[in-house]
Design an enzyme around this catalytic site. Structure first.
Site, PDB file in Angstrom:
ATOM      1  N   GLY A  22       0.801  -1.224   0.000  1.00 44.72           N
ATOM      2  CA  GLY A  22       0.000   0.000   0.000  1.00 44.72           C
ATOM      3  C   GLY A  22       0.835   1.275   0.000  1.00 44.72           C
ATOM      4  O   GLY A  22       0.539   2.212   0.736  1.00 44.72           O
ATOM      5  N   GLY A  23       1.836   1.313  -0.874  1.00 42.27           N
ATOM      6  CA  GLY A  23       2.736   2.475  -0.899  1.00 42.27           C
ATOM      7  C   GLY A  23       2.378   3.517  -1.936  1.00 42.27           C
ATOM      8  O   GLY A  23       3.173   4.424  -2.205  1.00 42.27           O
ATOM      9  N   SER A  24       1.184   3.427  -2.515  1.00 41.10           N
ATOM     10  CA  SER A  24       0.860   4.369  -3.599  1.00 41.10           C
ATOM     11  C   SER A  24       0.383   5.714  -3.083  1.00 41.10           C
ATOM     12  O   SER A  24       0.350   6.696  -3.826  1.00 41.10           O
ATOM     13  CB  SER A  24      -0.212   3.767  -4.517  1.00 41.10           C
ATOM     14  OG  SER A  24      -1.436   3.608  -3.822  1.00 41.10           O
ATOM     15  N   VAL A  64      -3.655  -7.365  -2.206  1.00 41.07           N
ATOM     16  CA  VAL A  64      -3.229  -8.212  -1.091  1.00 41.07           C
ATOM     17  C   VAL A  64      -4.417  -8.766  -0.294  1.00 41.07           C
ATOM     18  O   VAL A  64      -4.223  -9.530   0.645  1.00 41.07           O
ATOM     19  CB  VAL A  64      -2.241  -7.482  -0.144  1.00 41.07           C
ATOM     20  CG1 VAL A  64      -0.961  -7.116  -0.877  1.00 41.07           C
ATOM     21  CG2 VAL A  64      -2.877  -6.264   0.519  1.00 41.07           C
ATOM     22  N   TYR A 157     -13.692  -3.287  11.291  1.00 43.40           N
ATOM     23  CA  TYR A 157     -12.297  -2.868  11.048  1.00 43.40           C
ATOM     24  C   TYR A 157     -11.482  -2.998  12.338  1.00 43.40           C
ATOM     25  O   TYR A 157     -10.357  -3.518  12.334  1.00 43.40           O
ATOM     26  CB  TYR A 157     -12.347  -1.435  10.530  1.00 43.40           C
ATOM     27  CG  TYR A 157     -11.049  -0.681  10.426  1.00 43.40           C
ATOM     28  CD1 TYR A 157     -10.100  -1.013   9.456  1.00 43.40           C
ATOM     29  CD2 TYR A 157     -10.786   0.411  11.256  1.00 43.40           C
ATOM     30  CE1 TYR A 157      -8.919  -0.274   9.342  1.00 43.40           C
ATOM     31  CE2 TYR A 157      -9.632   1.150  11.137  1.00 43.40           C
ATOM     32  CZ  TYR A 157      -8.689   0.809  10.181  1.00 43.40           C
ATOM     33  OH  TYR A 157      -7.524   1.541  10.065  1.00 43.40           O
ATOM     34  N   ALA A 160     -10.662  -6.586  13.096  1.00 39.73           N
ATOM     35  CA  ALA A 160      -9.598  -7.107  12.234  1.00 39.73           C
ATOM     36  C   ALA A 160      -8.232  -6.578  12.673  1.00 39.73           C
ATOM     37  O   ALA A 160      -7.236  -7.311  12.684  1.00 39.73           O
ATOM     38  CB  ALA A 160      -9.878  -6.722  10.777  1.00 39.73           C
ATOM     39  N   LYS A 161      -8.179  -5.307  13.055  1.00 33.10           N
ATOM     40  CA  LYS A 161      -6.894  -4.733  13.509  1.00 33.10           C
ATOM     41  C   LYS A 161      -6.489  -5.326  14.857  1.00 33.10           C
ATOM     42  O   LYS A 161      -5.305  -5.530  15.123  1.00 33.10           O
ATOM     43  CB  LYS A 161      -6.999  -3.207  13.598  1.00 33.10           C
ATOM     44  CG  LYS A 161      -7.090  -2.495  12.240  1.00 33.10           C
ATOM     45  CD  LYS A 161      -5.827  -2.655  11.403  1.00 33.10           C
ATOM     46  CE  LYS A 161      -5.777  -1.633  10.262  1.00 33.10           C
ATOM     47  NZ  LYS A 161      -4.590  -1.784   9.399  1.00 33.10           N
TER      48      LYS A 161
HETATM   49  N1  LIG Z   1      -4.808   7.514   8.142  1.00 31.24           N
HETATM   50  C1  LIG Z   1      -5.313   7.191   9.319  1.00 31.24           C
HETATM   51  O1  LIG Z   1      -5.943   8.029  10.029  1.00 31.24           O
HETATM   52  C2  LIG Z   1      -5.093   5.802   9.846  1.00 31.24           C
HETATM   53  C3  LIG Z   1      -5.413   5.576  11.197  1.00 31.24           C
HETATM   54  C4  LIG Z   1      -5.221   4.312  11.716  1.00 31.24           C
HETATM   55  C5  LIG Z   1      -4.701   3.300  10.931  1.00 31.24           C
HETATM   56  N2  LIG Z   1      -4.422   3.546   9.628  1.00 31.24           N
HETATM   57  C6  LIG Z   1      -3.880   2.421   8.851  1.00 31.24           C
HETATM   58  O2  LIG Z   1      -2.745   2.857   8.139  1.00 31.24           O
HETATM   59  C7  LIG Z   1      -2.628   2.126   6.909  1.00 31.24           C
HETATM   60  C8  LIG Z   1      -2.518   3.097   5.739  1.00 31.24           C
HETATM   61  O3  LIG Z   1      -3.707   3.883   5.714  1.00 31.24           O
HETATM   62  P1  LIG Z   1      -3.843   5.244   4.906  1.00 31.24           P
HETATM   63  O4  LIG Z   1      -4.607   6.147   5.768  1.00 31.24           O
HETATM   64  O5  LIG Z   1      -2.512   5.659   4.353  1.00 31.24           O
HETATM   65  O6  LIG Z   1      -4.827   4.726   3.754  1.00 31.24           O
HETATM   66  P2  LIG Z   1      -5.016   5.162   2.222  1.00 31.24           P
HETATM   67  O7  LIG Z   1      -4.741   6.599   2.029  1.00 31.24           O
HETATM   68  O8  LIG Z   1      -6.353   4.647   1.840  1.00 31.24           O
HETATM   69  O9  LIG Z   1      -3.894   4.292   1.489  1.00 31.24           O
HETATM   70  C9  LIG Z   1      -3.993   2.881   1.524  1.00 31.24           C
HETATM   71  C10 LIG Z   1      -2.955   2.249   0.616  1.00 31.24           C
HETATM   72  O10 LIG Z   1      -3.120   0.832   0.663  1.00 31.24           O
HETATM   73  C11 LIG Z   1      -3.436   0.361  -0.659  1.00 31.24           C
HETATM   74  N3  LIG Z   1      -4.347  -0.773  -0.546  1.00 31.24           N
HETATM   75  C12 LIG Z   1      -5.548  -0.807   0.087  1.00 31.24           C
HETATM   76  N4  LIG Z   1      -6.093  -2.023  -0.050  1.00 31.24           N
HETATM   77  C13 LIG Z   1      -5.228  -2.746  -0.806  1.00 31.24           C
HETATM   78  C14 LIG Z   1      -5.238  -4.074  -1.319  1.00 31.24           C
HETATM   79  N5  LIG Z   1      -6.264  -4.901  -1.084  1.00 31.24           N
HETATM   80  N6  LIG Z   1      -4.183  -4.495  -2.042  1.00 31.24           N
HETATM   81  C15 LIG Z   1      -3.142  -3.682  -2.283  1.00 31.24           C
HETATM   82  N7  LIG Z   1      -3.071  -2.424  -1.831  1.00 31.24           N
HETATM   83  C16 LIG Z   1      -4.111  -1.966  -1.111  1.00 31.24           C
HETATM   84  C17 LIG Z   1      -4.049   1.575  -1.382  1.00 31.24           C
HETATM   85  O11 LIG Z   1      -3.966   1.500  -2.800  1.00 31.24           O
HETATM   86  P3  LIG Z   1      -5.205   0.917  -3.693  1.00 31.24           P
HETATM   87  O12 LIG Z   1      -6.468   1.432  -3.069  1.00 31.24           O
HETATM   88  O13 LIG Z   1      -4.946   1.423  -5.078  1.00 31.24           O
HETATM   89  O14 LIG Z   1      -5.088  -0.558  -3.606  1.00 31.24           O
HETATM   90  C18 LIG Z   1      -3.116   2.661  -0.838  1.00 31.24           C
HETATM   91  O15 LIG Z   1      -1.862   2.601  -1.466  1.00 31.24           O
HETATM   92  C19 LIG Z   1      -3.846   1.211   6.846  1.00 31.24           C
HETATM   93  O16 LIG Z   1      -3.524  -0.068   7.320  1.00 31.24           O
HETATM   94  C20 LIG Z   1      -4.844   1.881   7.786  1.00 31.24           C
HETATM   95  O17 LIG Z   1      -5.759   0.947   8.327  1.00 31.24           O
HETATM   96  C21 LIG Z   1      -4.610   4.769   9.077  1.00 31.24           C
END
Ligand SMILES: NC(=O)c1ccc[n+]([C@@H]2O[C@H](COP(=O)([O-])OP(=O)(O)OC[C@H]3O[C@@H](n4cnc5c(N)ncnc54)[C@H](OP(=O)(O)O)[C@@H]3O)[C@@H](O)[C@H]2O)c1
Length: 258
Positions: A22-24, A64, A157, A160-161
């Protein structure tokens, strides 16, 4: 045995091979940048390809959330690097159900596990022999502060976490004698494309201004991806060589807010 730690502001990860899921965009994109800056070789993945990855990052498209996707990713990672030193299970996704737990359909309970828990389990299992072979290997799993509080709209969610956190502790215990460290980072509210959407959905449903979330955080703001990436970089580096089985909460003090 003393560990070599240099005194520069960035740990030296030269020669390390890292997979970040998820590095995009969002947190994952910043983790990729930090690891590259520290000298690591980095492979990352998402479902939707992007054209603005940091220079030097290698990209593979993969979902994934399926067993086939993680198998393919593990195979192609090993074909690309010939081994692996660092695994960051960051990819995750959530959808809020403001109507409450009873409104969460069965497919979304399963989907939460498929997106937020099973990818880490499957990738780790597939890549474990290489991680055990690598000296000082490290795994970081990204959880969520939702496991520390109570949020019925995100119960699936959070569950799962929470599973990811329990799994990570067991894995850390099993892998410590094999010199593979396993840690969890627990982010609070971090400004990213995915999480901004969830916060807006909740604010709209409950009729409060979305800014009040940031205002309720003791340190006075939402996090930015680099707040989390910094913690990940530390935990995968030799600076954390005596840390395993830990959960590092990075949330601006949200968990101690009254
Ligand atoms: N930001 C917050 O406030 C926050 C808080 C608590 C925890 N988190 C956790 O931090 C992590 C990153 O979150 P984020 O906020 O950066 O989310 P985000 O902006 O939605 O980015 C998620 C990344 O994961 C990729 N991804 C999602 N599902 C995927 C799949 N099935 N296969 C491959 N790639 C996948 C997305 O690309 P595609 O959609 O193109 O696949 C994107 O690159 C997550 O685990 C999230 O639960 C975030």
């Amino acid at each position: 045995m003393d560990c070599m730690v240099n005194n520069s502001s960035v740990p030296d990860l030269t020669g390390k091979r890292a997979l970040v899921t998820g590095g995009s965009r969002g947190i994952g994109a910043d983790v990729v940048r930090r690891l590259l800056d520290a000298g690591a070789s980095v492979l990352t993945t998402s479902r939707t390809p992007v054209d603005d990855l940091p220079d030097g990052a290698h990209y593979l498209r993969a979902d994934v959330a399926t067993a086939e996707g993680t198998e393919q990713l593990a195979r192609e990672t090993l074909a690309h690097f010939g081994g692996l030193d660092i695994l960051v299970n960051n990819a995750g996704a959530a959808r809020a159900f403001p109507e409450g737990i009873g409104a969460i359909p069965d497919k979304d309970w399963q989907g939460a596990l498929d997106s937020n828990y099973l990818p880490a389990v499957r990738l780790t299992s597939a890549l474990l022999p290489s991680l055990i072979e690598a000296p000082d290997a490290a795994i970081v799993n990204i959880s969520s502060g939702v496991t520390l509080g109570v949020s019925p709209p995100l119960a699936h969610y959070a569950a799962a976490k929470a599973a990811l956190e329990a799994y990570s502790k067991a894995l850390a215990a099993e892998l410590a004698p094999k010199d593979v460290r396993v840690n969890v980072v627990i982010p609070g509210n971090v400004t990213t494309p995915g999480a901004d959407l969830i916060r807006q959905t909740m604010a709209d449903a409950y009729g409060f201004p979305v800014e009040t979330i940031a205002q309720s955080i003791p340190l006075g703001r939402n996090g930015v991806p680099s707040d989390i990436a910094e913690a990940v970089l530390f935990l995968v580096s030799p600076r954390a060589s005596w840390i395993t089985g830990s959960q590092l909460v990075v949330d601006g003090g949200q968990q101690i807010a009254t």
